[in-house]
Design a protein around this motif. Structure first.
Motif: not given
Length: 99
Positions: A81, A83, A98
């Protein structure tokens, strides 16, 4: 002697073909962009681990760049993920979202 001359010429051509000059360090692509100082990258990583509940060791800066006004944009990744962190020179995190 005539049969040796083409071999000597070919060997010399191969040797010269391997000689190339490298660009000066200031002309290399890697050195043309400024990155955020390590302490600011670490501050963003710490802020991201707190905000998103990730293990601190799993949040890693993957890129950074200088923006106008003494600000830096740092791209972070934790377990796939990403960000984006915007931070100033003083280490104040201005935004953390994000991607």
């Amino acid at each position: 002697m005539k049969t040796i001359l083409p071999f000597v010429f070919a060997a010399g051509s191969v040797a010269l073909a391997g000689c190339q000059s490298s660009p000066a360090p200031e002309n290399m692509t890697r050195n043309t962009m400024q990155t955020a100082p390590a302490d600011l990258q670490l501050a963003c990583a710490t802020a991201a681990s707190t905000k998103f509940g990730a293990d601190h060791a799993s949040v890693l800066p993957v890129s950074s760049s200088v923006l106008d006004g003494g600000k830096y944009q740092i791209i972070l990744e934790a377990k796939g993920q990403r960000s984006t962190c915007l931070i100033d020179q003083a280490g104040t995190v201005l935004s953390l979202e994000k991607a």
